[in-house]
Design an enzyme around this catalytic site. Structure first.
Site, PDB file in Angstrom:
ATOM      1  N   HIS A  46       0.865  -0.964  -0.489  1.00  0.00           N
ATOM      2  CA  HIS A  46       0.170   0.367   0.413  1.00  0.00           C
ATOM      3  C   HIS A  46       1.272   1.197   0.106  1.00  0.00           C
ATOM      4  CE1 HIS A  46      -3.358  -2.167   1.776  1.00  0.00           C
ATOM      5  NE2 HIS A  46      -2.636  -3.150   0.976  1.00  0.00           N
ATOM      6  N   GLU A  48       0.906   3.995   2.179  1.00  0.00           N
ATOM      7  CA  GLU A  48       1.643   4.181   2.992  1.00  0.00           C
ATOM      8  C   GLU A  48       2.524   3.192   3.430  1.00  0.00           C
ATOM      9  OE1 GLU A  48      -3.060   4.605   3.591  1.00  0.00           O
ATOM     10  OE2 GLU A  48      -1.296   2.937   2.385  1.00  0.00           O
TER      11      GLU A  48
END
Length: 145
Positions: A46, A48
């Site tokens: 992801h 992040e």
């Protein structure tokens, strides 16, 4: 957040869900990332997580106190957990994630008191732009199937 949006555009150009993230500390960009789970065949890739990994490498430490993570979409459970372990100080996200958001939409993990680290957070920064990018992406994906 504008830089995170540009990284989300890069994800979209690569056929990934358009989410971008930037980690900043002391006014300096430590790292950025965009969703790359499909192309890297890595379910943890992801935006992040990619940004946290890059920032940890840049800092030479897996803990990133004083850092702020800007991300275009509300983080999921996995990403919130990684942020807590990285000890970031602040999270700023754009659009909410009604299905899997772990900050305010489905869960409020950062408001729980039992974790050994607290993260301040803010939502809604450039939410209209981030939300429109996601809506357009999924609309186009449905039309091409």
């Amino acid at each position: 957040m504008t830089h995170a949006l540009s990284l989300a555009e890069r994800a979209e150009a690569e056929g990934e869900v358009p989410v971008g993230a930037v980690l900043i500390r002391d006014g300096k960009i430590l790292a950025g990332g965009w969703n790359s789970a499909i192309n890297s065949t890595d379910p943890t890739a992801h935006a992040e997580i990619v940004a946290l990994r890059g920032a940890a490498q840049e800092a030479g430490n897996y803990r990133l106190p004083g850092a702020t993570l800007f991300v275009t979409l509300e983080p999921c459970v996995m990403c919130v957990g990684a942020m807590i372990h990285a000890r970031i100080s602040r999270l700023v996200f754009a659009a909410t994630e009604p299905r899997a958001g772990a900050v305010t939409s489905q869960l409020s993990l950062l408001d729980l008191n039992h974790f050994n680290h607290r993260i301040a957070w803010r939502q809604g920064v450039l939410a209209d732009q981030a939300g429109a990018m996601l809506t357009d992406f999924f609309r186009h994906r449905r039309q091409t199937k």
